[in-house]
Design a protein around this motif. Structure first.
Motif, PDB file in Angstrom:
ATOM      1  N   GLU A 131       0.826  -1.203   0.000  1.00 27.89           N
ATOM      2  CA  GLU A 131       0.000   0.000   0.000  1.00 27.89           C
ATOM      3  C   GLU A 131       0.862   1.255   0.000  1.00 27.89           C
ATOM      4  N   GLY A 132       0.325   2.331  -0.585  1.00 23.98           N
ATOM      5  CA  GLY A 132       1.026   3.605  -0.544  1.00 23.98           C
ATOM      6  C   GLY A 132       0.828   4.419  -1.804  1.00 23.98           C
ATOM      7  N   LEU A 133       1.657   5.446  -1.922  1.00 23.11           N
ATOM      8  CA  LEU A 133       1.581   6.382  -3.050  1.00 23.11           C
ATOM      9  C   LEU A 133       1.678   5.618  -4.364  1.00 23.11           C
ATOM     10  N   HIS A 134       0.735   5.846  -5.251  1.00 20.53           N
ATOM     11  CA  HIS A 134       0.704   5.139  -6.526  1.00 20.53           C
ATOM     12  C   HIS A 134       0.997   6.047  -7.714  1.00 20.53           C
ATOM     13  N   HIS A 135       0.333   7.199  -7.773  1.00 19.39           N
ATOM     14  CA  HIS A 135       0.546   8.053  -8.934  1.00 19.39           C
ATOM     15  C   HIS A 135       0.259   9.517  -8.638  1.00 19.39           C
ATOM     16  N   VAL A 136       0.758  10.345  -9.528  1.00 18.84           N
ATOM     17  CA  VAL A 136       0.467  11.770  -9.545  1.00 18.84           C
ATOM     18  C   VAL A 136      -0.274  12.036 -10.852  1.00 18.84           C
ATOM     19  N   ALA A 137      -1.368  12.780 -10.757  1.00 17.20           N
ATOM     20  CA  ALA A 137      -2.177  13.050 -11.951  1.00 17.20           C
ATOM     21  C   ALA A 137      -1.979  14.480 -12.434  1.00 17.20           C
ATOM     22  N   VAL A 138      -1.911  14.606 -13.747  1.00 17.70           N
ATOM     23  CA  VAL A 138      -1.921  15.899 -14.423  1.00 17.70           C
ATOM     24  C   VAL A 138      -3.039  15.828 -15.467  1.00 17.70           C
ATOM     25  N   MET A 139      -4.265  15.945 -14.983  1.00 19.50           N
ATOM     26  CA  MET A 139      -5.422  15.784 -15.865  1.00 19.50           C
ATOM     27  C   MET A 139      -5.584  16.996 -16.768  1.00 19.50           C
ATOM     28  N   LEU A 140      -6.036  16.717 -17.974  1.00 19.23           N
ATOM     29  CA  LEU A 140      -6.278  17.750 -18.975  1.00 19.23           C
ATOM     30  C   LEU A 140      -7.774  17.779 -19.270  1.00 19.23           C
ATOM     31  N   HIS A 141      -8.270  18.885 -19.766  1.00 20.74           N
ATOM     32  CA  HIS A 141      -9.706  18.983 -20.011  1.00 20.74           C
ATOM     33  C   HIS A 141     -10.048  18.953 -21.496  1.00 20.74           C
ATOM     34  N   ASP A 142      -9.052  18.700 -22.320  1.00 18.06           N
ATOM     35  CA  ASP A 142      -9.251  18.706 -23.755  1.00 18.06           C
ATOM     36  C   ASP A 142      -8.765  17.367 -24.319  1.00 18.06           C
ATOM     37  N   PHE A 143      -9.630  16.657 -25.053  1.00 20.74           N
ATOM     38  CA  PHE A 143      -9.291  15.344 -25.580  1.00 20.74           C
ATOM     39  C   PHE A 143      -8.078  15.408 -26.516  1.00 20.74           C
ATOM     40  N   ASP A 144      -8.011  16.436 -27.366  1.00 21.42           N
ATOM     41  CA  ASP A 144      -6.884  16.552 -28.300  1.00 21.42           C
ATOM     42  C   ASP A 144      -5.562  16.750 -27.552  1.00 21.42           C
ATOM     43  N   GLU A 145      -5.587  17.577 -26.516  1.00 21.09           N
ATOM     44  CA  GLU A 145      -4.383  17.810 -25.724  1.00 21.09           C
ATOM     45  C   GLU A 145      -3.973  16.529 -24.989  1.00 21.09           C
ATOM     46  N   SER A 146      -4.953  15.780 -24.497  1.00 17.95           N
ATOM     47  CA  SER A 146      -4.683  14.512 -23.829  1.00 17.95           C
ATOM     48  C   SER A 146      -4.042  13.516 -24.800  1.00 17.95           C
ATOM     49  N   SER A 147      -4.569  13.455 -26.013  1.00 24.29           N
ATOM     50  CA  SER A 147      -4.004  12.566 -27.035  1.00 24.29           C
ATOM     51  C   SER A 147      -2.578  12.981 -27.388  1.00 24.29           C
ATOM     52  N   GLU A 148      -2.334  14.278 -27.458  1.00 24.14           N
ATOM     53  CA  GLU A 148      -0.995  14.785 -27.760  1.00 24.14           C
ATOM     54  C   GLU A 148      -0.019  14.414 -26.635  1.00 24.14           C
ATOM     55  N   LEU A 149      -0.473  14.479 -25.388  1.00 24.25           N
ATOM     56  CA  LEU A 149       0.385  14.105 -24.264  1.00 24.25           C
ATOM     57  C   LEU A 149       0.778  12.629 -24.362  1.00 24.25           C
ATOM     58  N   LYS A 150      -0.191  11.758 -24.673  1.00 21.76           N
ATOM     59  CA  LYS A 150       0.120  10.325 -24.846  1.00 21.76           C
ATOM     60  C   LYS A 150       1.161  10.134 -25.942  1.00 21.76           C
ATOM     61  N   LYS A 151       0.974  10.835 -27.046  1.00 18.41           N
ATOM     62  CA  LYS A 151       1.892  10.716 -28.191  1.00 18.41           C
ATOM     63  C   LYS A 151       3.300  11.173 -27.804  1.00 18.41           C
ATOM     64  N   LYS A 152       3.393  12.321 -27.142  1.00 16.19           N
ATOM     65  CA  LYS A 152       4.707  12.864 -26.762  1.00 16.19           C
ATOM     66  C   LYS A 152       5.429  11.928 -25.787  1.00 16.19           C
ATOM     67  N   PHE A 153       4.700  11.360 -24.824  1.00 17.13           N
ATOM     68  CA  PHE A 153       5.342  10.449 -23.888  1.00 17.13           C
ATOM     69  C   PHE A 153       5.719   9.137 -24.566  1.00 17.13           C
ATOM     70  N   ALA A 154       4.917   8.663 -25.498  1.00 20.78           N
ATOM     71  CA  ALA A 154       5.277   7.454 -26.244  1.00 20.78           C
ATOM     72  C   ALA A 154       6.587   7.671 -27.005  1.00 20.78           C
ATOM     73  N   GLU A 155       6.787   8.878 -27.524  1.00 22.48           N
ATOM     74  CA  GLU A 155       8.014   9.199 -28.257  1.00 22.48           C
ATOM     75  C   GLU A 155       9.253   9.115 -27.381  1.00 22.48           C
TER      76      GLU A 155
END
Length: 174
Positions: A103-127
């Protein structure tokens, strides 16, 4: 190192600083853990959700469709969201974490409110080699995913898009 180079390295993958929206802990017993945070730190009230189909849908783990369910409790501490998560059924990143780390700290969230920006974040991290470990959707407005950022950031990063304003908790504690 010039000032421009230094400034460029602090812009992040989306060209701006990403704000922490939430910190989350994985636990074995959500009720007991929630009670301890309330008793010892005065945190609450907690919105408690049972995330299961049909509300929880389009779930995947390590790139494969997988069904899992969980309990989640959320509160705010100042402007920061704080979440407790308890895996219930099926394989999940939460269960893997409990088995490896307890048990314990699992994650830190940086939620976005725009689907396109969220998709771009996934793409950039995949790179940069940080693929999606687990993800899914809650209701019609929320997408969430966890990125494999532990090797680079020493934490798991959660992101996604949407708003939880239309989610009604199963109950509120206390």
């Amino acid at each position: 190192m010039g000032a421009k180079q230094s400034a460029d390295t602090t812009m992040g993958v989306l060209g701006r600083e990403l704000q922490i929206s939430q910190i989350a802990v994985v636990c074995q017993d959500l009720q007991k853990t929630m009670e301890q945070y309330s008793k010892l730190l005065g945190w609450g009230p907690w919105n408690v959700y049972r995330h299961e189909p049909p509300r929880l849908h389009d779930t995947e783990l390590h790139g494969k469709p997988t069904e899992y369910t969980m309990l989640g409790a959320e509160t705010h501490v100042g402007d920061m969201g704080f979440e407790l998560l308890q895996p219930l059924a099926g394989p999940s990143l939460y269960r893997e974490w409990l088995e490896r780390h307890g048990e314990g700290l699992h994650h830190v969230a940086v939620m976005l409110h725009d689907f396109d920006e969220s998709s771009e974040l996934k793409k950039k991290f995949a790179e940069v080699g940080a693929s999606v470990l687990m993800g899914g959707r809650i209701g019609e407005t929320i997408e969430f995913y966890y990125l494999d950022t532990e090797p680079s950031l020493k934490i798991i990063l959660e992101s996604g898009s949407g708003h939880a304003i239309d989610l009604v908790p199963d109950y509120v504690y206390p």
